[in-house]
Write a protein that holds these residues in place. Structure first.
Motif, mmCIF file in Angstrom:
data_model
loop_
_atom_site.group_PDB
_atom_site.id
_atom_site.type_symbol
_atom_site.label_atom_id
_atom_site.label_comp_id
_atom_site.label_asym_id
_atom_site.label_seq_id
_atom_site.Cartn_x
_atom_site.Cartn_y
_atom_site.Cartn_z
ATOM 1 N N PRO A 255 -27.223 -19.962 10.474
ATOM 2 C CA PRO A 255 -26.522 -21.092 9.865
ATOM 3 C C PRO A 255 -26.187 -20.882 8.395
ATOM 4 O O PRO A 255 -25.083 -21.199 7.949
ATOM 5 C CB PRO A 255 -27.502 -22.258 10.059
ATOM 6 C CG PRO A 255 -28.313 -21.877 11.249
ATOM 7 C CD PRO A 255 -28.470 -20.397 11.152
ATOM 8 N N SER A 256 -27.142 -20.345 7.609
ATOM 9 C CA SER A 256 -26.872 -20.153 6.183
ATOM 10 C C SER A 256 -25.882 -19.009 5.968
ATOM 11 O O SER A 256 -25.024 -19.085 5.078
ATOM 12 C CB SER A 256 -28.171 -19.892 5.420
ATOM 13 O OG SER A 256 -28.860 -18.777 5.937
ATOM 14 N N ALA A 259 -22.472 -20.497 6.744
ATOM 15 C CA ALA A 259 -22.052 -21.474 5.737
ATOM 16 C C ALA A 259 -21.618 -20.788 4.445
ATOM 17 O O ALA A 259 -20.563 -21.105 3.878
ATOM 18 C CB ALA A 259 -23.190 -22.453 5.459
ATOM 19 N N ARG A 262 -18.360 -18.794 4.958
ATOM 20 C CA ARG A 262 -17.167 -19.653 4.889
ATOM 21 C C ARG A 262 -16.811 -19.995 3.447
ATOM 22 O O ARG A 262 -15.629 -19.979 3.060
ATOM 23 C CB ARG A 262 -17.417 -20.938 5.677
ATOM 24 C CG ARG A 262 -17.347 -20.784 7.187
ATOM 25 C CD ARG A 262 -17.783 -22.056 7.855
ATOM 26 N NE ARG A 262 -17.538 -22.047 9.294
ATOM 27 C CZ ARG A 262 -18.055 -22.927 10.140
ATOM 28 N NH1 ARG A 262 -18.860 -23.885 9.684
ATOM 29 N NH2 ARG A 262 -17.791 -22.861 11.426
ATOM 30 N N ALA A 263 -17.836 -20.310 2.649
ATOM 31 C CA ALA A 263 -17.578 -20.649 1.251
ATOM 32 C C ALA A 263 -17.004 -19.451 0.510
ATOM 33 O O ALA A 263 -16.069 -19.584 -0.301
ATOM 34 C CB ALA A 263 -18.869 -21.126 0.587
ATOM 35 N N GLU A 287 -17.141 -18.933 13.168
ATOM 36 C CA GLU A 287 -17.238 -20.115 14.024
ATOM 37 C C GLU A 287 -17.815 -19.759 15.395
ATOM 38 O O GLU A 287 -18.661 -20.490 15.932
ATOM 39 C CB GLU A 287 -15.866 -20.763 14.173
ATOM 40 C CG GLU A 287 -15.354 -21.434 12.904
ATOM 41 C CD GLU A 287 -14.008 -22.109 13.111
ATOM 42 O OE1 GLU A 287 -13.404 -21.883 14.179
ATOM 43 O OE2 GLU A 287 -13.572 -22.848 12.218
ATOM 44 N N LEU A 290 -21.626 -19.033 15.204
ATOM 45 C CA LEU A 290 -22.446 -20.233 15.062
ATOM 46 C C LEU A 290 -22.477 -21.021 16.363
ATOM 47 O O LEU A 290 -23.524 -21.552 16.756
ATOM 48 C CB LEU A 290 -21.915 -21.098 13.914
ATOM 49 C CG LEU A 290 -22.794 -22.288 13.509
ATOM 50 C CD1 LEU A 290 -24.163 -21.801 13.043
ATOM 51 C CD2 LEU A 290 -22.122 -23.103 12.413
ATOM 52 N N ARG A 296 -29.911 -23.373 16.095
ATOM 53 C CA ARG A 296 -30.034 -24.691 15.480
ATOM 54 C C ARG A 296 -31.004 -25.609 16.215
ATOM 55 O O ARG A 296 -31.920 -26.146 15.612
ATOM 56 C CB ARG A 296 -28.666 -25.350 15.316
ATOM 57 C CG ARG A 296 -28.736 -26.721 14.660
ATOM 58 C CD ARG A 296 -27.368 -27.188 14.197
ATOM 59 N NE ARG A 296 -26.882 -26.384 13.086
ATOM 60 C CZ ARG A 296 -27.200 -26.620 11.827
ATOM 61 N NH1 ARG A 296 -28.006 -27.615 11.530
ATOM 62 N NH2 ARG A 296 -26.737 -25.870 10.862
#
Length: 310
Positions: A255-256, A259, A262-263, A287, A290, A296
């Motif tokens: 997840p990190s 994230a 993407r940033a 995408e 994930l 998760r």
């Protein structure tokens, strides 16, 4: 600040004990400290030898400058209780060290005539003497009324720091910036060390130290221009390989990774270093990774188990 201050501390945690010790070394008197936990008692003994441990109301009544160094969510209640009990008085300085809060949380004290200040050190603390030298040059996020600005700046100077004046309405954003930069950095670095360990590194911290030191220095000096790596270069196959290995060997970091990927992708496209067609392909990979990851629900289950003591 030339005047001699009689200072009391409520909340002798990692921050409070260190700030009080630094003020003591600057010539001010620490009249009493409040701390209920064993760790707080040990910090008082180690950093403030000879300072009595008292109840918060006793500390407040005994001092001219009250440092409230309690957790953010406790601050409003502490101020309310001390104000309602008559422990605070007109002319007394009441200073809290919360990053999120400004002066509004001190309104009950201000209504009694106390002179209120918000003073947050932009520093992470261990609660030991190591922190004393780290305060030198540290910025303190200050919010104060016109009549208290000189006092607030003088207090920061005695702590060895520098003032950063933060408007009341910007306190939460200021604090969010620091938490995002520092707290999330710890999470990021810890996950990177776990991945290196899984890859067989004997000294993951030593492996990362020069790289991270250079990356931090470059980022602080150059901003987005310091970005390097496969996403900025548009190395689609390398990103795909990363995601495959993470899913197989360190799925809790997915997840990190996604994230932050993407940033990074967004910033690389914005500054023109990555063409949109490659950015779209990398974003699709992120995408898909994930969505396919089962980490998760597993992660949230682990958090619940830890909470419930299982």
């Amino acid at each position: 600040m030339t005047q001699h201050l009689r200072v009391g501390v409520v909340g002798a945690g990692r921050v409070g004990a260190v700030l009080a010790a630094r003020l003591r070394s600057a010539g001010h008197e620490i009249v009493a400290a409040a701390g209920e936990s064993d760790a707080s008692t040990q910090r008082i003994a180690a950093l403030l030898p000879g300072v009595p441990t008292e109840k918060p109301s006793v500390v407040a009544r005994a001092c001219d400058v009250l440092l409230l160094t309690v957790p953010d969510d406790m601050l409003a209640n502490v101020v309310h209780v001390l104000s309602a009990s008559g422990a605070l008085r007109a002319g007394q300085y009441v200073v809290h060290t919360s990053g999120r809060h400004g002066l509004d949380v001190l309104a009950p004290a201000a209504e009694l005539g106390a002179r209120v200040v918000a003073m947050h050190p932009a520093m992470t603390f261990t609660g030991t003497e190591i922190d004393l030298d780290r305060l030198t040059g540290c910025y303190f996020g200050l919010t104060a009324g016109p009549a208290e600005r000189e006092f607030a700046a003088g207090l920061v100077a005695d702590l060895g720091g520098r003032p950063l004046w933060v408007p009341e309405e910007s306190r939460t954003l200021y604090h969010a910036a620091l938490a995002h930069g520092a707290n999330h950095l710890v999470t990021l670095v810890t996950e990177a060390m776990e991945m290196l360990t899984a890859a067989g590194a004997d000294d993951p911290a030593g492996t990362l130290r020069p790289l991270l030191g250079a990356a931090l220095d470059n980022a602080l000096a150059q901003g987005d221009a310091a970005l390097t790596g496969p996403i900025v270069r548009g190395d689609v196959n390398t990103v795909a390989a990363h995601l495959e290995e993470i899913a197989a060997n360190a799925p809790h970091t997915m997840p990190s990774y996604v994230a932050l990927g993407r940033a990074t992708l967004s910033r690389a496209v914005t500054d023109g270093r990555l063409v949109p067609i490659r950015a779209l392909r990398i974003n699709q990979l992120l995408e898909e990774a994930l969505a396919e990851s089962a980490v998760r629900p597993v992660y949230l289950r682990d958090v619940r188990d830890a909470r419930d003591g299982r």
